[in-house]
Design an enzyme around this catalytic site. Structure first.
Site, PDB file in Angstrom:
ATOM      1  N   GLU A 132       0.830  -1.223   0.000  1.00 39.27           N
ATOM      2  CA  GLU A 132       0.000   0.000   0.000  1.00 39.27           C
ATOM      3  C   GLU A 132       0.862   1.271   0.000  1.00 39.27           C
ATOM      4  O   GLU A 132       0.479   2.300  -0.575  1.00 39.27           O
ATOM      5  CB  GLU A 132      -0.927  -0.058   1.224  1.00 39.27           C
ATOM      6  N   THR A 185      -4.384   9.475  -3.571  1.00 36.27           N
ATOM      7  CA  THR A 185      -4.114   9.600  -2.132  1.00 36.27           C
ATOM      8  C   THR A 185      -2.833  10.383  -1.878  1.00 36.27           C
ATOM      9  O   THR A 185      -2.798  11.253  -1.004  1.00 36.27           O
ATOM     10  CB  THR A 185      -4.012   8.198  -1.491  1.00 36.27           C
TER      11      THR A 185
HETATM   12  N1  HSE Z   1      -5.713   7.683   5.963  1.00 34.21           N
HETATM   13  C1  HSE Z   1      -5.414   7.761   4.559  1.00 34.21           C
HETATM   14  C2  HSE Z   1      -5.554   9.193   4.105  1.00 34.21           C
HETATM   15  C3  HSE Z   1      -6.376   6.897   3.800  1.00 34.21           C
HETATM   16  O1  HSE Z   1      -6.566   9.808   4.425  1.00 34.21           O
HETATM   17  O2  HSE Z   1      -4.665   9.706   3.438  1.00 34.21           O
HETATM   18  C4  HSE Z   1      -6.219   6.968   2.313  1.00 34.21           C
HETATM   19  O3  HSE Z   1      -7.164   6.135   1.686  1.00 34.21           O
END
Ligand code: HSE
Length: 311
Positions: A132, A185
Site C-alpha cells: 500500500e 491519495t
Molecule cells: N488515511 C489515509 C488518508 C487513507 O486519508 O490519506 C487513504 O485512503
C-alpha cells in the site's frame, strides 16, 4: 495434486471515519477487487492482466501494490516460487474506498491460502502495508487492516502496528456515495496541515475517543456528536465538488454522521436503518449529480469477514 490456482475477493473499506485520520477504518459488504492467483513453474511474479481499471494500474511488479506486497512475502518465504496474477477491479481507482489496499491484501491472502497458511493475518498485514505504501507514499493501515481483518478497526499505533478490532453496533448502516472521478491519495495527503493548534488537537482527540466509545457502546447519539474532523475533511473538501451540500443532504435526511471516505472522492454517511440508508443515498446522489455526471451509491452494514476465497 496440490492446488495451484485460487480466486479471492477483497472488500471496499472506509478509512479515517471522521476524526480518525490514519487510525480508524471499517470494511463494507461490497467487493472492490477479485483476483486469480496461479502458481507457475517459472520463478518470479507476473501480472497477466488487469481489467476494470481503464488501463490506469501498473503491470510493472515494482509499482503495483499487489505485487510489491507479494515480493515482500515471497522474500520472507525464501522460496523460488512462480506466481501469476489476474486482477479484476470492480471500482475505478482513486475512489477513497481502499482499492489499492485491497490489491495489497488480496495477493498475500491468496498466496497464503494456497500455501496452507504459513503466515498469520498479522504477518500478512505487514506485507500488505508495504504494498500500500507504493500507492499512497507512506505507511497507513486504515484501509489495509479493515480489509484484511474485517470489522471496525482502531490502529492504536504504528511502531509496531497495533490494531484493535471493535465489535460494531448492530443497527449501524453505512451509505457511500462514490462520484466517478479519481483522487490520488498521495496528492490528497499533501493537503493535510503538518501542525495543528493545541485547541484543535484537544477537540480532535475528544471526538476520536467519543467515536470509539460510541461504537463500543452502540451509543448512536455519541457517534453523532463525535463525527467531526478538523484534520482531513477541511483540507480535502475542495477536492469534491459540492461536498458540503452533499453532507448537508445526508444529515438532513437522517444521517448520524457524514464525512469523506479516505482521501475521497467517496463520501460515507452513517444511519441506523437500511431504510434511512437508502433515503440518504438518494439525497446525496441527487445533490452530487449537479456537479458530477456519474455517481454510484452503496448501502451496507459493516463487513466482519475480510477477504474471501471465491473459487
Ligand atoms: N488515511 C489515509 C488518508 C487513507 O486519508 O490519506 C487513504 O485512503
Amino acid at each position: 495434486m496440490k492446488q495451484k490456482i485460487i480466486k479471492v475477493s477483497a472488500p471496499a473499506t472506509v478509512s479515517n471515519v471522521g476524526p480518525g485520520f490514519d487510525i480508524m477504518g471499517f470494511a463494507i459488504n461490497t467487493s472492490v477487487e477479485e483476483m486469480i492467483l496461479r502458481l507457475t513453474d517459472n520463478p518470479g511474479i507476473k501480472i497477466k492482466k488487469i481489467t476494470g481499471d481503464k488501463n490506469k494500474l501498473p503491470l510493472d511488479i515494482t509499482k503495483n501494490t499487489a505485487t510489491v506486497a507479494l515480493t515482500h512475502m515471497i522474500s520472507k518465504l525464501n522460496s523460488k516460487i512462480g506466481v501469476e496474477l489476474e486482477i479484476k477491479k470492480k471500482m475505478i481507482s482513486g475512489s477513497g474506498l481502499g482499492s489499492s489496499a485491497a490489491s495489497a491484501v488480496a495477493a498475500p491472502f491468496a498466496l497464503n491460502e494456497l500455501l496452507g497458511k504459513p503466515f498469520t493475518k498479522y504477518e500478512l498485514m505487514e506485507f500488505a502495508l508495504l504494498g500500500e505504501e507504493i500507492a499512497s507514499g507512506c505507511i497507513h493501515a486504515d484501509n489495509v487492516a479493515p480489509c484484511l481483518f474485517g470489522g471496525f478497526i482502531l490502529i492504536r499505533g504504528y511502531n509496531p502496528t497495533d490494531i484493535i478490532q471493535l465489535a460494531s453496533p448492530k443497527k449501524l448502516v453505512c451509505t457511500i456515495l462514490h462520484p466517478q472521478f479519481e483522487v490520488k491519495t498521495a496528492e490528497a495527503r499533501k493537503l493535510i496541515k503538518k501542525q495543528l493548534p493545541l485547541k484543535d488537537v484537544i477537540t480532535q482527540t475528544g471526538n476520536a475517543a467519543g467515536l470509539i466509545t460510541g461504537i463500543l457502546k452502540s451509543d448512536y447519539s455519541l457517534i453523532k456528536r463525535s463525527l467531526n474532523d478538523l484534520i482531513a475533511e477541511p483540507a480535502r473538501a475542495t477536492l469534491i465538488p459540492g461536498f458540503y451540500e452533499i453532507k448537508n443532504a445526508a444529515l438532513s435526511n437522517g444521517s448520524i454522521g457524514c464525512s469523506i471516505s479516505g482521501s475521497g472522492p467517496a463520501i460515507f454517511a452513517f444511519s441506523t436503518s437500511f431504510k434511512d440508508g437508502i433515503k440518504i443515498g438518494k439525497a446525496m446522489k441527487k445533490v452530487s449529480s449537479k456537479f458530477v455526471k456519474e455517481n454510484i451509491v452503496y448501502v451496507s452494514r459493516i463487513n466482519t469477514v475480510g477477504p474471501k476465497v471465491i473459487g
